[in-house]
Write an enzyme that holds these catalytic residues in place. Structure first.
Site, PDB file in Angstrom:
ATOM      1  N   HIS A   1      -3.818   4.397  -3.567  1.00 28.23           N
ATOM      2  CA  HIS A   1      -3.564   4.948  -4.895  1.00 28.23           C
ATOM      3  C   HIS A   1      -4.838   5.208  -5.681  1.00 28.23           C
ATOM      4  O   HIS A   1      -4.817   5.991  -6.642  1.00 28.23           O
ATOM      5  CB  HIS A   1      -2.641   4.002  -5.651  1.00 28.23           C
ATOM      6  CG  HIS A   1      -1.322   3.841  -4.980  1.00 28.23           C
ATOM      7  ND1 HIS A   1      -1.197   3.197  -3.761  1.00 28.23           N
ATOM      8  CD2 HIS A   1      -0.090   4.262  -5.301  1.00 28.23           C
ATOM      9  CE1 HIS A   1       0.068   3.246  -3.382  1.00 28.23           C
ATOM     10  NE2 HIS A   1       0.762   3.879  -4.287  1.00 28.23           N
TER      11      HIS A   1
ATOM     12  N   HIS B   1      13.912   7.775  -4.464  1.00 25.41           N
ATOM     13  CA  HIS B   1      13.283   8.879  -5.204  1.00 25.41           C
ATOM     14  C   HIS B   1      14.104  10.146  -5.049  1.00 25.41           C
ATOM     15  O   HIS B   1      14.406  10.852  -6.002  1.00 25.41           O
ATOM     16  CB  HIS B   1      11.868   9.141  -4.671  1.00 25.41           C
ATOM     17  CG  HIS B   1      10.856   8.148  -5.099  1.00 25.41           C
ATOM     18  ND1 HIS B   1      10.602   7.826  -6.406  1.00 25.41           N
ATOM     19  CD2 HIS B   1      10.006   7.391  -4.359  1.00 25.41           C
ATOM     20  CE1 HIS B   1       9.650   6.912  -6.475  1.00 25.41           C
ATOM     21  NE2 HIS B   1       9.268   6.632  -5.238  1.00 25.41           N
TER      22      HIS B   1
ATOM     23  N   HIS C   1      13.366   2.954  -0.271  1.00 26.23           N
ATOM     24  CA  HIS C   1      12.524   3.233  -1.446  1.00 26.23           C
ATOM     25  C   HIS C   1      12.343   4.734  -1.622  1.00 26.23           C
ATOM     26  O   HIS C   1      12.576   5.287  -2.703  1.00 26.23           O
ATOM     27  CB  HIS C   1      11.160   2.551  -1.306  1.00 26.23           C
ATOM     28  CG  HIS C   1      10.280   2.824  -2.478  1.00 26.23           C
ATOM     29  ND1 HIS C   1      10.186   1.991  -3.562  1.00 26.23           N
ATOM     30  CD2 HIS C   1       9.476   3.888  -2.748  1.00 26.23           C
ATOM     31  CE1 HIS C   1       9.369   2.517  -4.450  1.00 26.23           C
ATOM     32  NE2 HIS C   1       8.913   3.679  -3.970  1.00 26.23           N
ATOM     33  N   GLU C   2      11.966   5.402  -0.520  1.00 30.30           N
ATOM     34  CA  GLU C   2      11.734   6.857  -0.613  1.00 30.30           C
ATOM     35  C   GLU C   2      13.028   7.593  -0.895  1.00 30.30           C
ATOM     36  O   GLU C   2      13.075   8.522  -1.692  1.00 30.30           O
ATOM     37  CB  GLU C   2      11.114   7.373   0.693  1.00 30.30           C
ATOM     38  CG  GLU C   2       9.775   6.780   1.047  1.00 30.30           C
ATOM     39  CD  GLU C   2       8.784   6.829  -0.097  1.00 30.30           C
ATOM     40  OE1 GLU C   2       7.936   5.933  -0.170  1.00 30.30           O
ATOM     41  OE2 GLU C   2       8.869   7.735  -0.945  1.00 30.30           O
TER      42      GLU C   2
ATOM     43  N   TYR D   1       4.699   0.355 -10.548  1.00 23.01           N
ATOM     44  CA  TYR D   1       5.267  -0.544  -9.548  1.00 23.01           C
ATOM     45  C   TYR D   1       5.483  -1.940 -10.124  1.00 23.01           C
ATOM     46  O   TYR D   1       6.487  -2.587  -9.848  1.00 23.01           O
ATOM     47  CB  TYR D   1       4.361  -0.593  -8.320  1.00 23.01           C
ATOM     48  CG  TYR D   1       4.222   0.739  -7.632  1.00 23.01           C
ATOM     49  CD1 TYR D   1       3.019   1.436  -7.629  1.00 23.01           C
ATOM     50  CD2 TYR D   1       5.311   1.336  -7.001  1.00 23.01           C
ATOM     51  CE1 TYR D   1       2.897   2.670  -7.019  1.00 23.01           C
ATOM     52  CE2 TYR D   1       5.208   2.576  -6.390  1.00 23.01           C
ATOM     53  CZ  TYR D   1       3.991   3.238  -6.403  1.00 23.01           C
ATOM     54  OH  TYR D   1       3.857   4.465  -5.792  1.00 23.01           O
TER      55      TYR D   1
ATOM     56  N   GLU E   1      10.450   4.320  -9.511  1.00 21.76           N
ATOM     57  CA  GLU E   1      10.074   3.388  -8.432  1.00 21.76           C
ATOM     58  C   GLU E   1      11.148   2.344  -8.174  1.00 21.76           C
ATOM     59  O   GLU E   1      11.149   1.708  -7.115  1.00 21.76           O
ATOM     60  CB  GLU E   1       8.755   2.704  -8.776  1.00 21.76           C
ATOM     61  CG  GLU E   1       7.579   3.641  -8.909  1.00 21.76           C
ATOM     62  CD  GLU E   1       7.459   4.589  -7.739  1.00 21.76           C
ATOM     63  OE1 GLU E   1       6.944   5.698  -7.927  1.00 21.76           O
ATOM     64  OE2 GLU E   1       7.888   4.235  -6.619  1.00 21.76           O
TER      65      GLU E   1
ATOM     66  N   HIS F   1       0.706   7.948   4.465  1.00 15.04           N
ATOM     67  CA  HIS F   1       1.259   7.162   3.354  1.00 15.04           C
ATOM     68  C   HIS F   1       2.590   7.795   2.951  1.00 15.04           C
ATOM     69  O   HIS F   1       2.642   8.984   2.586  1.00 15.04           O
ATOM     70  CB  HIS F   1       0.277   7.155   2.177  1.00 15.04           C
ATOM     71  CG  HIS F   1       0.612   6.125   1.157  1.00 15.04           C
ATOM     72  ND1 HIS F   1       0.260   4.808   1.288  1.00 15.04           N
ATOM     73  CD2 HIS F   1       1.305   6.224   0.003  1.00 15.04           C
ATOM     74  CE1 HIS F   1       0.705   4.132   0.230  1.00 15.04           C
ATOM     75  NE2 HIS F   1       1.340   4.964  -0.555  1.00 15.04           N
ATOM     76  N   ALA F   2       3.669   7.010   3.026  1.00 14.88           N
ATOM     77  CA  ALA F   2       5.012   7.564   2.808  1.00 14.88           C
ATOM     78  C   ALA F   2       5.130   8.233   1.443  1.00 14.88           C
ATOM     79  O   ALA F   2       4.482   7.805   0.483  1.00 14.88           O
ATOM     80  CB  ALA F   2       6.042   6.448   2.919  1.00 14.88           C
TER      81      ALA F   2
HETATM   82  C1  LIG Z   1       5.074  13.566  -4.051  1.00 11.69           C
HETATM   83  C2  LIG Z   1       4.938  12.127  -4.419  1.00 11.69           C
HETATM   84  O1  LIG Z   1       3.857  11.575  -4.477  1.00 11.69           O
HETATM   85  N1  LIG Z   1       6.094  11.461  -4.696  1.00 11.69           N
HETATM   86  C3  LIG Z   1       6.083  10.051  -5.080  1.00 11.69           C
HETATM   87  C4  LIG Z   1       7.444   9.684  -5.657  1.00 11.69           C
HETATM   88  C5  LIG Z   1       7.626  10.338  -7.001  1.00 11.69           C
HETATM   89  O2  LIG Z   1       6.798  10.054  -7.881  1.00 11.69           O
HETATM   90  O3  LIG Z   1       8.580  11.148  -7.140  1.00 11.69           O
HETATM   91  C6  LIG Z   1       5.837   9.209  -3.827  1.00 11.69           C
HETATM   92  O4  LIG Z   1       6.572   9.350  -2.890  1.00 11.69           O
HETATM   93  N2  LIG Z   1       4.827   8.313  -3.833  1.00 11.69           N
HETATM   94  C7  LIG Z   1       4.471   7.553  -2.639  1.00 11.69           C
HETATM   95  C8  LIG Z   1       4.726   6.051  -2.775  1.00 11.69           C
HETATM   96  C9  LIG Z   1       4.748   5.413  -1.389  1.00 11.69           C
HETATM   97  C10 LIG Z   1       4.879   3.882  -1.333  1.00 11.69           C
HETATM   98  C11 LIG Z   1       3.864   3.166  -2.203  1.00 11.69           C
HETATM   99  O5  LIG Z   1       2.780   3.664  -2.403  1.00 11.69           O
HETATM  100  N3  LIG Z   1       4.233   1.938  -2.663  1.00 11.69           N
HETATM  101  C12 LIG Z   1       3.211   1.092  -3.325  1.00 11.69           C
HETATM  102  C13 LIG Z   1       3.872  -0.085  -4.066  1.00 11.69           C
HETATM  103  C14 LIG Z   1       5.128  -0.582  -3.455  1.00 11.69           C
HETATM  104  C15 LIG Z   1       5.083  -1.522  -2.425  1.00 11.69           C
HETATM  105  C16 LIG Z   1       6.274  -2.024  -1.891  1.00 11.69           C
HETATM  106  C17 LIG Z   1       7.510  -1.564  -2.373  1.00 11.69           C
HETATM  107  O6  LIG Z   1       8.673  -2.060  -1.892  1.00 11.69           O
HETATM  108  C18 LIG Z   1       7.552  -0.601  -3.385  1.00 11.69           C
HETATM  109  C19 LIG Z   1       6.359  -0.112  -3.911  1.00 11.69           C
HETATM  110  C20 LIG Z   1       2.250   0.549  -2.266  1.00 11.69           C
HETATM  111  O7  LIG Z   1       2.524   0.755  -1.080  1.00 11.69           O
HETATM  112  O8  LIG Z   1       1.256  -0.048  -2.672  1.00 11.69           O
HETATM  113  C21 LIG Z   1       4.621   3.443   0.114  1.00 11.69           C
HETATM  114  C22 LIG Z   1       5.737   2.536   0.520  1.00 11.69           C
HETATM  115  C23 LIG Z   1       6.651   2.338  -0.648  1.00 11.69           C
HETATM  116  C24 LIG Z   1       6.298   3.412  -1.631  1.00 11.69           C
HETATM  117  C25 LIG Z   1       6.072   5.839  -3.461  1.00 11.69           C
HETATM  118  O9  LIG Z   1       7.116   6.192  -2.899  1.00 11.69           O
HETATM  119  O10 LIG Z   1       6.063   5.294  -4.589  1.00 11.69           O
HETATM  120 ZN   LIG Z   2       7.976   5.136  -4.999  1.00 12.18          ZN
END
Ligand SMILES: CC(=O)N[C@@H](CC(=O)O)C(=O)NC[C@H](CC1(C(=O)N[C@@H](Cc2ccc(O)cc2)C(=O)O)CCCC1)C(=O)O
Ligand SMILES: [Zn+2]
Length: 625
Positions: A488, A362, A358-359, A498, A386, A328-329
């Site tokens: 999550h 951050h 997206h990443e 989100y 986000e 999970h990214a």
């Molecule tokens: C150390 C740590 O944990 N760091 C935090 C960042 C921080 O808090 O500093 C972090 O990297 N969180 C991971 C999480 C990953 C992703 C995610 O979970 N996305 C949601 C919702 C969504 C879906 C589509 C979209 O376009 C945008 C969001 C899902 O996939 O359901 C997977 C792909 C996209 C973002 C993230 O980057 O938010």
């Molecule tokens: Zn994010």
């Protein structure tokens, strides 16, 4: 733990408080980096030893946070400056670390690590043959994205829930108890209240409910249109034109993004595609190149480039040396002003190209606020964090931009092509809204006790029906635990951030487009190479969490509230088009409450395997005559 009133010591000496905060800031930049490095090692090499090392390290960090909390409590903050007061307050509320009983904290950390490991190593095997197993990424994700076989999709969808959902139920029940104990140690009634407290917005639930209600009509229009298209593919046994859509045929394991249905739902087929997946593959793009293209967009705005350590230490591909990793990214701040990384099992797809942005959004936030005290190295609120990458991705995704950077070979600019593009964006941004909203509606109910463990799955599917208008392809029961099939939940990552991001990113986009001098319709705006837009964004990002988020909102948009208006403005041409297309459709899904989709067939594997088994059977039958 904090007493029920806001605890205040009797030391009113602000100079001493400031010295304490400076000492904290020094020590934190050693304690946190060491612990995060250990967590990084587990995430990029899942072993029992690395999991235990991470648990042990988080216990040490908890002790440090608790020691600092005790010192912060000694001060009487009433006469202090806003900034000293705010910094001290950040040290008083420390999450799980506030738990009285160290054994309970160890139990909680162990539960969370075990739940994350189960999810990250989960797999679904064909006919129980161990050499035909698929993990979520890339195997099951690709099936959910590309298969149009109702039974194959069910096999992947149900198999994943069987592998990582049901087994998590007991762990989760105990996790909820412990998270609530931790919340109470932070002077909050339950964990949902603690998570909401980060927004410093007393009526947060009412605000997000109001935003959702403003956007519900857009979702219902999209739902009705897509349902009709799926009816044309799967037929009346599986689609009721006045009812909910089966949850497993929307191109995504959780039905949270419908972009993979674009070929089925494209309003004007025959126009050049806006999906760059084929061209990423045909041009031989590597994950590194995808990251470099993204970095170039950020620097084109005058934002800070990814530092050398980022390129040296990130993990941007799934390792092929047999290591288990958390695919999970995620983006990582090591809180030492030097180390910033992304961990992503990057697939060569447009989805993953957007995720890279997206990443990287951050990481850009981390870079912009790295001079702030550690206590302020956070988003103005979690939704802001986000939104950063997604705002830039709104420009990157435009056909005009993709053509300009040679990721699309042809681009057509006419009304029909524009509707196709808006449809592709709606399949991501509008389809997501009810899911982004209901994830924490369910969890807030679990934490505040209105959803007891005996109704975990029932309440989950009630929300999935009410808000997403989807229905499980087969009857579910409390032997299942479907929420845990979404990262999550077992990973204990809050989600309302989100939903908030998907609303405010359009507010930011509108303001940055104005700063960039873009005049046309919002959906055509591309802020690429605009230093004015970059400066407006960077000046807000530098705040970190040093000011309440309405001030950050005002810095970019000139007003202090969240608003759905820019999102609606962006999609207005599509909304008009959908209302015309849907004028004879039933809007909503409450028109056939008794209806259920026909049962899926048993899937025994790839087409070859099926025909192979029929052939053998046929020969045997012949032989027996
Ligand atoms: C150390 C740590 O944990 N760091 C935090 C960042 C921080 O808090 O500093 C972090 O990297 N969180 C991971 C999480 C990953 C992703 C995610 O979970 N996305 C949601 C919702 C969504 C879906 C589509 C979209 O376009 C945008 C969001 C899902 O996939 O359901 C997977 C792909 C996209 C973002 C993230 O980057 O938010
Ligand atoms: Zn994010």
């Amino acid at each position: 733990a904090l007493s029920s009133t806001v605890y205040a010591g009797d030391n009113s000496n602000e100079t001493q408080a400031i010295m304490f905060l400076e000492e904290y800031n020094e020590r934190a930049q050693t304690v946190y980096p060491e612990s995060i490095e250990i967590s990084w090692t587990y995430n990029t090499d899942i072993t029992e030893a690395n999991q235990q090392a991470m648990i042990d390290s988080s216990l040490e960090v908890a002790q440090f946070a608790k020691d600092m909390q005790v010192q912060a409590q000694q001060f009487n903050r009433t006469g202090f400056s806003y900034d000293t007061n705010r910094q001290l307050e950040k040290l008083l509320y420390i999450g799980d670390a506030a738990m009285e009983d160290p054994d309970q904290l160890e139990e909680l950390n162990t539960l969370q690590a075990q739940m994350e490991t189960r999810y990250s190593t989960g797999e679904v095997c064909l006919n129980n043959s161990p050499d035909q197993c698929l993990e979520l990424e890339p195997g099951l994700t690709r099936i959910m994205a590309t298969s149009r076989n109702y039974d194959e999709l069910f096999w992947a969808w149900d198999g994943w829930r069987e592998a990582v959902g049901a087994p998590a139920r007991e762990d989760y029940r105990r996790y909820v108890e412990l998270k609530n104990i931790a919340a109470q140690a932070n002077d909050q009634p339950d964990c949902g209240a603690y998570w909401r407290s980060w927004y410093e917005t007393p009526d947060l639930q009412a605000q997000v409910e109001q935003l959702y209600n403003q956007l519900k009509p857009l979702y219902q229009q999209l739902h009705a249109y897509v349902r009709r298209k799926l009816y044309n593919v799967y037929g009346e046994d599986f689609i009721n034109l006045r009812g909910p859509i089966p949850a497993h045929i929307l191109g995504n394991m959780w039905a949270q993004s419908w972009t993979n249905l674009l070929d089925l739902v494209e309003p004007y087929p025959g126009k050049p595609t806006v999906d760059i997946t084929p061209s990423l593959v045909s041009k031989g793009y590597t994950p590194l190149q995808m990251f470099q293209v993204s970095d170039e967009f950020f620097t084109s705005l005058g934002l800070i480039e990814m530092p050398q350590e980022f390129w040296d230490k990130s993990m941007i591909e799934k390792p092929d040396d047999g290591r288990s990793v958390v695919c999970h990214a995620s983006a990582w701040d090591f809180y030492n002003q030097i180390d910033f990384r992304i961990k992503q099992c990057t697939d060569i797809t447009m989805d993953d190209f957007i995720t890279v942005h997206h990443e990287m959004g951050h990481v850009e936030y981390y870079l912009q606020y790295k001079e702030q005290p550690v206590v302020y190295r956070d988003g103005a609120n979690p939704g802001f964090h986000e939104a950063v990458g997604d705002v830039l991705a709104l420009s990157v995704s435009t056909p005009q931009h993709l053509y300009a950077v040679d990721l699309l070979d042809t681009v057509v600019e006419d009304d029909e092509a524009d509707i196709n593009y808006l449809m592709s964006m709606a399949l991501d941004k509008i389809a997501f809204l009810p899911f982004g909203y209901l994830m924490d509606l369910w969890r807030w109910g679990v934490f505040d006790g209105s959803t007891p463990s005996s109704k975990y799955n029932e309440d989950w599917w009630k929300l999935r029906l009410e808000y997403q208008g989807i229905i499980p392809p087969m009857e579910r029961n409390e032997g299942d635990f479907d929420p845990a099939a979404k990262y999550h939940i077992p990973a204990s990552v809050p989600y309302i951030r989100y939903f908030i991001s998907f609303v405010i990113q359009f507010q930011f986009h509108k303001s940055l487009c104005a700063a960039a001098g873009q005049e046309g319709p919002l959906y055509k705006c591309d802020i690429y190479q605009s230093e004015e837009a970059g400066t407006l964004l960077a000046d807000m990002l530098k705040f970190g969490s040093s000011r309440p988020w309405p001030e950050a909102m005002e810095a970019i948009t000139g007003q202090r509230e969240m608003s759905a208006v820019p999102l609606v403005e962006y999609f207005q041409p599509l909304i008009d088009w959908l209302e015309e297309q849907n004028k004879n459709e039933y809007i909503g899904w409450d028109g056939a409450p008794e209806w259920r989709p026909a049962a899926p067939g048993v899937w025994t594997g790839a087409g070859v395997a099926t025909s192979y088994s029929f052939t053998v059977l046929f020969v045997l039958l012949l032989g027996s005559f």
